[in-house]
Design an enzyme around this catalytic site. Structure first.
Site, PDB file in Angstrom:
ATOM      1  N   TYR A 145       0.822  -1.218   0.000  1.00 24.43           N
ATOM      2  CA  TYR A 145       0.000   0.000   0.000  1.00 24.43           C
ATOM      3  C   TYR A 145       0.853   1.264   0.000  1.00 24.43           C
ATOM      4  O   TYR A 145       0.399   2.321  -0.413  1.00 24.43           O
ATOM      5  CB  TYR A 145      -1.010  -0.031   1.149  1.00 24.43           C
ATOM      6  N   HIS A 172      -0.401 -12.353 -10.104  1.00 27.65           N
ATOM      7  CA  HIS A 172      -1.083 -11.367  -9.246  1.00 27.65           C
ATOM      8  C   HIS A 172      -0.249 -10.102  -9.077  1.00 27.65           C
ATOM      9  O   HIS A 172      -0.726  -8.990  -9.284  1.00 27.65           O
ATOM     10  CB  HIS A 172      -1.373 -12.002  -7.880  1.00 27.65           C
ATOM     11  N   ARG A 232       9.059 -18.941  -9.129  1.00 24.38           N
ATOM     12  CA  ARG A 232      10.493 -18.879  -8.855  1.00 24.38           C
ATOM     13  C   ARG A 232      11.218 -20.171  -9.228  1.00 24.38           C
ATOM     14  O   ARG A 232      12.056 -20.655  -8.473  1.00 24.38           O
ATOM     15  CB  ARG A 232      10.726 -18.590  -7.369  1.00 24.38           C
TER      16      ARG A 232
END
Ligand code: HAS
Ligand code: CU
Length: 540
Positions: free
Chosen positions: A219, A366, A430
């Site tokens: 955020y 995402h 990964r």
């Protein structure tokens, strides 16, 4: 050029250069994932590159860009010189020194620990010390922002704080609360361990402190983008902000709820009880709300803009928006991508579904829609708008600037959607080699990893266009008078309701209480458990 401009510009250039280097690394990764035979392809180089890419984009590009934007907002919205410009420069050099140490450690192959630097993977001390300096530099930025606000407040006792500054102050507060976690992790656990002063490290404690920081970090990235969506976009689109108090409510909700949610990254970790994971989940579901409000308010503002430009039908306002303006198209396309990324976030946050997607390629799908689009694409749009104002030069190669956001949009759709699907099909995140020795399941990912590589190529081209426009403007843009930075007006002035949302000290106190409730007991329990530390691992 004013002194504030120079300070903002220095931060902006570091951000842009970090982004350029990181994008070059990303191309190699996307192609490597598609199992293409590249020269020098090796696991060692792949993980070095992923570490450099993640660190340079997520930690360096974002932080320096936000500092640049913050200075511009503070000086312009408060309409007074920054308080503590010298401190601003000191912070810049500290953060830059830290960045150089981090980059040197990574590129010399001594810090292949990925951007989350989970122990027991161990990096050279320069990596952790460099990261600490970057954060200390950002704290200096926070101090300049807060001092500038306090100075303005003394001169304006009862006026509502300008909305853009309200959002930047929320960013500062979230960052100050969040970085306590990573500072504790690095100073108490990782630096002593990497210097050899302690023999082992507790990975669970380190992960818990990391994610205390890691969620509000997202955020810290997102809120400056929201500041632009609320206070710059409506004006650039030719309209007004639909509602000022709704925007303030959103920023306040982020102050209160950004931190006590970190366990949604640790659903699959042992040692944290289900009850605490549930508490963090409920908070996470609450924090979807301000983004829904943002979707509503910003789309309503775009509709206002379309109508002010003459639209009269139900949807024709969409057509009348200035789609050729690179700021407007960057932001609106970044919002469209964020709608998918936000949906994925709600999936991640739901315990049962998280078990399905955790540590799969879904997660990188995402976060490329969130930080890689909602944030990065918005920031690129902002750079097109801001660089001319800071340098007094016209944007060079503006055709490339106009095409670039669309290229990013298409590239990112191909890249992210295919990663979401391969994640659901079981492909881990990964991984260097997605062929798994030709196993049947890995075969079923092949077409999709190819599609994601095509997306990667388009993203690389798009990033290249962005860099050409930036460097072209910086070096060869024609000197010309530029319009000043201006913020959108709301349809109605903020009024007395703003006063409650402006009580930032109060909201910070509420946030701290909630953080203590969410983390106090679990941390005490973790410290009290019999702990078995791990020795360090350096696979490469
Ligand atoms: Fe996330 C993992 C949950 C938002 C970044 N996230 C990550 C990681 C990163 C990241 C980097 O619960 C990977 C970490 C790692 O390396 O392990 N995330 C959420 C939730 C939200 C969310 C609930 N994430 C973000 C943002 C990020 C970010 C923002 C960066 C900036 N995330 C998770 C969880 C995980 C996770 C778990 C852990 C997964 C695991 O297992 O490892 C929410 O904040 C999302 C809210 C957003 C919305 C969308 C609103 C839509 C808007 C636009 C609408 C406009 C339109 C335009 C459609 C609800 C505002 C219309 C246009 C016209 C012209 C009409
Ligand atoms: Cu999170």
């Amino acid at each position: 050029m004013t002194r504030t401009h120079r300070l903002a510009l220095a931060n902006l250039w570091v951000a842009v250069l970090a982004f350029g280097v990181a994008s070059a690394m990303a191309l190699m990764q996307a192609l490597s994932r598609a199992n293409l035979e590249l020269p020098w392809r090796s696991a060692k180089l792949y993980y070095l590159s992923v570490t450099a890419h993640g660190t340079l984009t997520a930690l360096v590009f974002t932080t320096f860009f936000i500092m640049a934007l913050g200075y511009v907002v503070a000086a312009r919205a408060l309409d007074r010189p920054l308080a503590g410009e010298r401190l601003g420069w000191l912070s810049f050099w500290t953060a830059l020194l830290g960045t150089l140490a981090v980059v040197a450690a990574i590129l010399s192959g001594r810090a292949t620990v990925l951007y989350t630097f989970y122990p027991p993977l161990k990096a050279h001390p320069a990596f952790y010390i460099g990261a600490t300096l970057l954060i200390v530099g950002s704290w200096g930025w926070c101090a300049v922002m807060l001092r500038s606000y306090r100075a303005w407040r003394r001169e304006n006792l009862s006026a509502p704080v300008p909305l853009a500054m309200h959002g930047m102050l929320a960013t500062v507060i979230i960052w100050l609360i969040a970085t306590v976690g990573v500072a504790a992790e690095v100073l108490l656990l990782l630096i002593p361990w990497s210097l050899g002063l302690t023999r082992t490290v507790d990975p669970l404690l380190a992960r818990t402190l990391f994610w205390y920081f890691g969620h509000p970090l997202v955020y810290f990235w997102l809120l400056p983008a929201y500041v632009v969506w609320y206070t710059v976009l409506p004006k650039a689109a030719g309209g007004k902000l639909f509602s000022d108090p709704l925007a303030r409510l959103v920023f306040v909700m982020f102050i209160v709820l950004s931190t006590p949610v970190g366990f949604h990254h640790q659903f699959m970790d042992p040692g944290i009880s289900a009850g605490w994971k549930l508490f963090h989940t409920v908070n996470t579901l609450w924090i979807l709300f301000p983004s829904f409000v943002t979707a509503f308010t910003v789309i309503a503002s775009l509709e206002v803009a379309g109508r002010m430009r003459g639209a009269t039908g139900l949807f024709d306002w969409i057509k009348t928006l200035p789609w050729g303006d690179p700021l407007v198209s960057s932001v609106v396309l970044s919002m469209l991508l964020f709608a998918i990324g936000g949906f994925g976030g709600a999936v991640n946050a739901s315990f049962g579904m998280n078990a399905m997607v955790h540590n799969t390629a879904w997660v990188q799908g995402h976060f490329h829609l969130t930080v890689g689009s909602a944030v990065a694409l918005t920031f690129m749009g902002v750079a097109y708008w801001l660089l001319p104002k800071l340098t007094g030069r016209n944007l060079e190669l503006d055709l490339l600037a106009r095409v670039q956001p669309y290229l990013w949009f298409v590239g990112m759709l191909l890249f992210s959607v295919s990663n979401h699907v391969t994640g659901l099909l079981g492909m881990p995140r990964r991984i260097y080699d997605a062929s798994y020795g030709g196993s049947a399941i890995a075969e079923s990912w092949r077409a999709l990893t190819g599609l994601s590589a095509v997306g990667g190529l388009l993203l690389f081209a798009s990033a290249g266009f962005f860099m050409l426009v930036m460097i072209g403007t910086g070096l060869a843009g024609k000197k010309a008078p530029q319009a000043a930075v201006e913020f959108a007006e709301p349809l109605e002035p903020p009024g007395p309701r703003a006063a409650l949302f402006d009580r930032l000290g109060l909201w910070t106190a509420v946030a701290v209480v909630l953080v203590i409730a969410a983390y106090g007991y679990p941390l005490v329990r973790l410290l009290a458990m019999p702990r078995f530390g791990s020795p360090p691992f350096t696979p490469f």
